[in-house]
Each structure stands twice: as structure tokens, then as C-alpha cells.
Design an enzyme around this catalytic site. Structure first.
Site, PDB file in Angstrom:
ATOM      1  N   GLU A   3      28.341 -25.742  26.039  1.00 42.92           N
ATOM      2  CA  GLU A   3      28.421 -24.671  25.695  1.00 42.92           C
ATOM      3  C   GLU A   3      29.390 -23.988  26.392  1.00 42.92           C
ATOM      4  O   GLU A   3      29.593 -23.613  27.452  1.00 42.92           O
ATOM      5  CB  GLU A   3      27.315 -24.033  26.403  1.00 42.92           C
ATOM      6  CG  GLU A   3      26.137 -24.509  25.682  1.00 42.92           C
ATOM      7  CD  GLU A   3      25.276 -24.183  24.410  1.00 42.92           C
ATOM      8  OE1 GLU A   3      25.526 -23.296  23.719  1.00 42.92           O
ATOM      9  OE2 GLU A   3      25.227 -24.461  23.267  1.00 42.92           O
TER      10      GLU A   3
ATOM     11  N   GLY B 133      47.831 -14.082  36.594  1.00 42.42           N
ATOM     12  CA  GLY B 133      48.799 -13.474  35.976  1.00 42.42           C
ATOM     13  C   GLY B 133      48.599 -11.706  36.224  1.00 42.42           C
ATOM     14  O   GLY B 133      49.160 -11.253  36.780  1.00 42.42           O
TER      15      GLY B 133
ATOM     16  N   ARG C 158      53.243 -12.959  40.371  1.00 39.85           N
ATOM     17  CA  ARG C 158      52.508 -13.365  40.152  1.00 39.85           C
ATOM     18  C   ARG C 158      51.639 -14.303  41.355  1.00 39.85           C
ATOM     19  O   ARG C 158      50.449 -14.580  41.126  1.00 39.85           O
ATOM     20  CB  ARG C 158      53.125 -14.755  39.007  1.00 39.85           C
ATOM     21  CG  ARG C 158      53.054 -13.258  37.571  1.00 39.85           C
ATOM     22  CD  ARG C 158      53.904 -14.076  36.403  1.00 39.85           C
ATOM     23  NE  ARG C 158      52.750 -15.245  36.294  1.00 39.85           N
ATOM     24  CZ  ARG C 158      51.960 -15.901  34.917  1.00 39.85           C
ATOM     25  NH1 ARG C 158      51.264 -14.420  34.440  1.00 39.85           N
ATOM     26  NH2 ARG C 158      50.782 -15.907  35.085  1.00 39.85           N
TER      27      ARG C 158
ATOM     28  N   SER D 248      48.146 -27.485  34.244  1.00 39.42           N
ATOM     29  CA  SER D 248      47.596 -28.488  33.030  1.00 39.42           C
ATOM     30  C   SER D 248      49.078 -28.678  32.994  1.00 39.42           C
ATOM     31  O   SER D 248      50.705 -28.550  33.884  1.00 39.42           O
ATOM     32  CB  SER D 248      48.447 -27.136  31.396  1.00 39.42           C
ATOM     33  OG  SER D 248      48.658 -26.273  31.300  1.00 39.42           O
ATOM     34  N   THR D 249      49.859 -30.232  32.197  1.00 38.92           N
ATOM     35  CA  THR D 249      50.209 -30.514  32.104  1.00 38.92           C
ATOM     36  C   THR D 249      51.916 -29.634  31.343  1.00 38.92           C
ATOM     37  O   THR D 249      52.960 -29.562  31.918  1.00 38.92           O
ATOM     38  CB  THR D 249      50.320 -31.550  31.372  1.00 38.92           C
ATOM     39  OG1 THR D 249      49.316 -32.275  31.802  1.00 38.92           O
ATOM     40  CG2 THR D 249      51.837 -32.795  30.856  1.00 38.92           C
ATOM     41  N   GLU D 250      51.391 -28.995  30.489  1.00 43.90           N
ATOM     42  CA  GLU D 250      52.322 -27.795  30.174  1.00 43.90           C
ATOM     43  C   GLU D 250      52.647 -26.516  31.018  1.00 43.90           C
ATOM     44  O   GLU D 250      53.854 -25.962  30.328  1.00 43.90           O
ATOM     45  CB  GLU D 250      51.563 -26.697  28.704  1.00 43.90           C
ATOM     46  CG  GLU D 250      51.189 -28.007  27.918  1.00 43.90           C
ATOM     47  CD  GLU D 250      50.596 -28.547  27.428  1.00 43.90           C
ATOM     48  OE1 GLU D 250      49.860 -29.154  28.495  1.00 43.90           O
ATOM     49  OE2 GLU D 250      50.560 -30.616  27.240  1.00 43.90           O
ATOM     50  N   ASN D 251      51.650 -26.885  32.401  1.00 40.78           N
ATOM     51  CA  ASN D 251      52.540 -25.042  32.951  1.00 40.78           C
ATOM     52  C   ASN D 251      53.253 -26.044  33.308  1.00 40.78           C
ATOM     53  O   ASN D 251      54.068 -24.509  34.631  1.00 40.78           O
ATOM     54  CB  ASN D 251      51.484 -25.408  34.196  1.00 40.78           C
ATOM     55  CG  ASN D 251      49.692 -24.801  34.022  1.00 40.78           C
ATOM     56  OD1 ASN D 251      48.836 -24.920  34.188  1.00 40.78           O
ATOM     57  ND2 ASN D 251      49.635 -23.792  33.006  1.00 40.78           N
TER      58      ASN D 251
ATOM     59  N   ASP E  23      40.993 -19.009  34.642  1.00 41.31           N
ATOM     60  CA  ASP E  23      42.724 -17.948  33.844  1.00 41.31           C
ATOM     61  C   ASP E  23      42.843 -16.255  34.049  1.00 41.31           C
ATOM     62  O   ASP E  23      41.642 -16.019  34.786  1.00 41.31           O
ATOM     63  CB  ASP E  23      42.701 -18.706  32.047  1.00 41.31           C
ATOM     64  CG  ASP E  23      43.598 -18.018  31.425  1.00 41.31           C
ATOM     65  OD1 ASP E  23      44.799 -17.632  32.570  1.00 41.31           O
ATOM     66  OD2 ASP E  23      43.646 -17.598  30.616  1.00 41.31           O
TER      67      ASP E  23
HETATM   68  C1  FPP Z   1      45.676 -19.850  35.366  1.00 43.36           C
HETATM   69  O1  FPP Z   1      45.926 -18.025  35.461  1.00 43.36           O
HETATM   70  C2  FPP Z   1      46.112 -20.265  36.240  1.00 43.36           C
HETATM   71  C3  FPP Z   1      46.734 -21.254  36.956  1.00 43.36           C
HETATM   72  C4  FPP Z   1      47.200 -22.586  36.309  1.00 43.36           C
HETATM   73  C5  FPP Z   1      46.554 -21.352  38.181  1.00 43.36           C
HETATM   74  C6  FPP Z   1      45.273 -21.553  39.351  1.00 43.36           C
HETATM   75  C7  FPP Z   1      45.434 -22.076  40.251  1.00 43.36           C
HETATM   76  C8  FPP Z   1      45.217 -21.685  41.804  1.00 43.36           C
HETATM   77  C9  FPP Z   1      43.403 -20.730  40.955  1.00 43.36           C
HETATM   78  C10 FPP Z   1      44.841 -22.099  42.801  1.00 43.36           C
HETATM   79  C11 FPP Z   1      43.533 -22.857  42.838  1.00 43.36           C
HETATM   80  C12 FPP Z   1      43.760 -24.650  43.384  1.00 43.36           C
HETATM   81  C13 FPP Z   1      43.181 -25.149  43.518  1.00 43.36           C
HETATM   82  C14 FPP Z   1      43.539 -26.300  43.026  1.00 43.36           C
HETATM   83  C15 FPP Z   1      41.937 -24.940  43.672  1.00 43.36           C
HETATM   84  P1  FPP Z   1      47.248 -17.727  34.640  1.00 43.36           P
HETATM   85  O2  FPP Z   1      48.523 -17.807  35.676  1.00 43.36           O
HETATM   86  O3  FPP Z   1      47.781 -18.504  33.416  1.00 43.36           O
HETATM   87  O4  FPP Z   1      47.288 -16.192  34.552  1.00 43.36           O
HETATM   88  P2  FPP Z   1      47.782 -15.341  33.615  1.00 43.36           P
HETATM   89  O5  FPP Z   1      46.892 -15.922  32.548  1.00 43.36           O
HETATM   90  O6  FPP Z   1      46.988 -14.028  33.225  1.00 43.36           O
HETATM   91  O7  FPP Z   1      48.984 -14.934  33.487  1.00 43.36           O
END
Ligand code: FPP
Length: 236
Positions: A203, A20, A30, A62-65, A17
């Protein structure tokens, strides 16, 4: 820390996480955060397997993404294709088996093709397992497992009294050991539907660092923290 004394999780989960926010704080779009997150993962994964952790699950989407802006979703799907086709070679060479958890629906065919190829190409890997959660939701995994078990009962392949914990686990998306440790970067302290069944006794660790900056040094801090935890599994 003396290497011999380190206790490592057998199955590690990472909620990647903060991509963005990493980008926004740098006045970048982003997608640059996702690109930086992916780059970080490319070096972090070989480090983790070399350290001796055999099972790793990551929350890619996630599905919600899918509710996100279409441009961001499209960018992420293209990024996944690039990663699956090109960027995982270091762990493939190490012999890591790659599997996916999640639903097929809404995943465009090019992404699905890259996922299937990666699974086929690595299915004999013995070094460890990378479980990539994509279009994944823990509650949906439980729904999908329930449907599979119900089908078995309806087809007289299983009686109700034979529904055990083991039978349930056999029907989850993947057959993996329970999660020992879940790291969620960025300071958010939520589990967000990530492998809720498998994390029953895990944990949790919530560093403030955004995922693109969660490097080997940060990972070592996470392991140090894991070593301070006293796991009791409901006992005393
Ligand atoms: C959450 O951060 C991140 C994601 C939804 C995408 C994660 C994907 C990668 C790190 C690329 C690598 C992936 C693979 C499959 C190898 P966010 O966008 O929610 O961040 P924010 O909360 O700061 O907006």
C-alpha cells in the site's frame, strides 16, 4: 485508537523526500534540509521499532542521485559517514540489525568502510532490521539478481526449470519479507525505482509533509491510514 486493534505493517518503506524544499522554503541551503532530515530520522526510527514494526527500508540515495550537484553529493556522503559512525546508536542499542542495498560502484571508500562496519557491528541484532538503500535502484537490483541467477545456470548449479520466485528472491540484495506499506513524504506521488520487486502488493501513502517534519504525530496518521486500507493481494 486502541493499541490492541492497530494493524501494523511488518515491513515499512520510507522514501524520505522533500529535504531540499524544506530548506528552500526557509531560505536555507539544501544541505540544511538533509541535516534536518537526518535529525528527524534519528528520533523516528527508535519510535518505529518501539511501536513493533520489525522491518524498515529507507531510501537514502538513489543511483540517479549521483547526477546532483557535486557539492550536494559530497555533503550527503559526509552526512552518511557521520550518521553511520555516530547517530544510529539508539537503534543499535535496541538490537536492530542494519543492512544495505545498492551498488558498490561510485561509493567512496570512507563511506563503504562505515557501511561495512555498521553491518558487522549489528549483524546479530534480533529486534528488527533496517535496510538502507544507498546507491540503489530497483531496476538495477533486478539486473544484478538476473546476473547472479544466470551465473548459477552457466555454472550448472541451477537448471532453467529451477528458476522460481523463491530463487529470484534469494538473489536480491537482501532477503526481506515483502513491503506492506510505503510512505513517500513531500506530496510527490511516484515510486521512483524504490524496491519495485518487493513492493508488488504494498500500500502507498503520500503525505504532503516534507521529511524533516514527518514526526511521530505524522507517523501515527500514516498508521491510521494503513488501518483503513483493505488489502486483497489480488483476491476479493
Ligand atoms: C530526498 O530529498 C532526500 C535525499 C536524497 C537524501 C535523504 C537522506 C537523509 C534524510 C539523511 C538520512 C540518511 C540516512 C542514510 C540515515 P530531496 O533532496 O530530493 O528533496 P527535494 O525533492 O525537496 O529537493
Amino acid at each position: 485508537m486502541n493499541n490492541k486493534e492497530i494493524n501494523l505493517p511488518n515491513h515499512l518503506g520510507i522514501i524520505m523526500d522533500g529535504n531540499g524544499r524544506w530548506a528552500t522554503e526557509r531560505e536555507k541551503p539544501r544541505w540544511e534540509g538533509h541535516k534536518a532530515g537526518a535529525k528527524n530520522l534519528e528520533t523516528l526510527l527508535p519510535y518505529i521499532y518501539n511501536k513493533g514494526i520489525p522491518y524498515v527500508s529507507i531510501y537514502a540515495f538513489s543511483t540517479e542521485n549521483f547526477k546532483r550537484d557535486k557539492k550536494e553529493v559530497d555533503y550527503l556522503m559526509d552526512l552518511f559517514i557521520t550518521i553511520f559512525n555516530k547517530k544510529l546508536s539508539p537503534i543499535k542499542k535496541m538490537g536492530v540489525k542494519i543492512v544495505f542495498s545498492g551498488r558498490r560502484e561510485n561509493i567512496k571508500s570512507e563511506v563503504w568502510k562505515a557501511m561495512k562496519e555498521l553491518e558487522e557491528e549489528t549483524h546479530q541484532g534480533k529486534k528488527g532490521v533496517l535496510n538502507i538503500c544507498l546507491n540503489y535502484g530497483g531496476q538495477y537490483e533486478i539486473v544484478d539478481m538476473t546476473k547472479k541467477v544466470a551465473e548459477l545456470v552457466l555454472n550448472n548449479q541451477l537448471s532453467v526449470s529451477e528458476i522460481t520466485k523463491e530463487k529470484i528472491e534469494e538473489n536480491l540484495y537482501q532477503q526481506l519479507p515483502p513491503l506492506d506499506y510505503v510512505i513517500r513524504t513531500s506530496g510527490e506521488k511516484r515510486t521512483s525505482n524504490f524496491m519495485i520487486y518487493q513492493a508488488a502488493y504494498a500500500e502507498y501513502y503520500f503525505p504532503n509533509t516534507y521529511f524533516p517534519d514527518f514526526d511521530e504525530k505524522e507517523f501515527e496518521c500514516a498508521i491510521e491510514e494503513y488501518n483503513k486500507r483493505k488489502r486483497r493481494f489480488g483476491g476479493n
